[in-house]
Design an enzyme around this catalytic site. Structure first.
Site: not given
Length: 338
Positions: A77-78
């Site tokens: 989930q960067s």
């Protein structure tokens, strides 16, 4: 010297607004005035965020050097990879993203929604990797660069958070230059600045910018890495390098890096009860969204500091909102009963 010597490619709307968080301030007792610097709405590229500001100083090198592929890395989930993917699409470049398994969070939708979904929508080559969380240059990142080079591509490396790039801290020196101008317009100076830190270049850039006027110790970094020793060392290294680049005469030391480590638990990317409470309180009082990985923890830290009178009464505090709300949908289980 300063920032003027460095090329900058415009990716943001311009100076980000500073907004008053009056209802949150009142809810916390009204002893401290809270304001927010809105990096979360700084660009029209896939919801923007702090990495867009940093990339403005990296992208000229990619363009001038004739690179054809932007390569970056982060967790599943960067925010970083989502913003790099959006910039690549905007510039007509290819994009390869290494998404490592940094967070011990089990949800069947975690690698399908939120930031990673947006990266896929803008046509990035998203590659999942089982490696766990750490900061620094990662083997999977090096391997991707080597593979692309062997295939005849010319990949431009953008490390996690832009933080290992020599110019990674410049964008947030520019952020502080904006703050100085906005302080003149507001008619006062902020007593404290609160910002999240993990890979370190946002925090480091703000330290350097504030050091230009001797105010670097007014900056509080809220750790969200849960590896604070590594983070502090990296922040100092980036700050010292950035200071040299812009010609700061003062030598920065460990005492200039003020990191509060109380809110990162239980691990990177996993919110605690206080994180969720902070996200809800900020949302309910201001309509401002923060995420469980980064800004929820820095907001948690800010709320704790104010509630416990750790910031002097009458202070004006500037919260640097770095973005990250697109990750919220990956953590929907935390909010299903609200």
């Amino acid at each position: 010297m300063g920032l003027e010597q460095f090329k900058k490619y415009p990716l943001t709307f311009g100076p980000t607004p500073i907004t008053s968080m009056k209802r949150l301030s009142k809810t916390l007792g009204g002893k401290v005035e809270i304001f927010a610097k809105r990096e979360d709405c700084n660009s029209g590229l896939a919801f923007g965020g702090n990495k867009i500001r940093k990339l403005e100083y990296l992208i000229p090198e990619a363009i001038d050097g004739g690179y054809d592929t932007l390569v970056s890395i982060g967790g599943i989930q960067s925010n970083q990879t989502r913003q790099v993917a959006a910039v690549a699409a905007h510039l007509g470049l290819d994009c390869v993203l290494i998404q490592e398994d940094w967070v011990d969070y089990k949800d069947t939708m975690y690698d399908r929604v939120g930031n990673i979904e947006l990266s896929r929508i803008v046509n990035a080559d998203v590659r999942l990797d089982s490696s766990k969380f750490d900061i620094g240059i990662r083997p999977s990142f090096k391997n991707a660069l080597e593979e692309l080079t062997k295939k005849g591509k010319k990949p431009f490396p953008i490390p996690a958070g832009c933080s290992e790039h020599p110019y990674g801290g410049l964008g947030f020196v520019g952020c502080v230059e904006e703050i100085y101008e906005q302080e003149k317009q507001l008619g006062f100076k902020f007593d404290k600045i609160v910002v999240c830190t993990v890979t370190g270049s946002s925090f480091a850039g703000i330290i350097v910018g504030m050091a230009l006027t001797g105010r670097q110790k007014d900056v509080i970094g809220i750790d969200a890495s849960a590896t604070p020793e590594k983070t502090k060392a990296q922040v100092l290294r980036i700050a010292q390098n950035t200071a040299k680049l812009i010609g700061l005469e003062k030598e920065l030391t460990e005492s200039d890096v003020n990191i509060d480590t109380r809110f990162a638990h239980p691990a990177y990317g996993i919110p605690n009860e206080g994180t969720i409470e902070a996200i809800k309180l900020c949302g309910a009082t201001e309509g401002v969204l923060t995420d469980p990985v980064y800004e929820g923890k820095s907001m948690q830290g800010l709320i704790h500091l104010v509630r416990n009178n750790e910031i002097a009464e009458g202070s004006k505090v500037l919260y640097i909102h770095l973005g990250g709300a697109p990750a919220l949908s990956a953590y929907s289980a935390y909010f299903k009963n609200t």
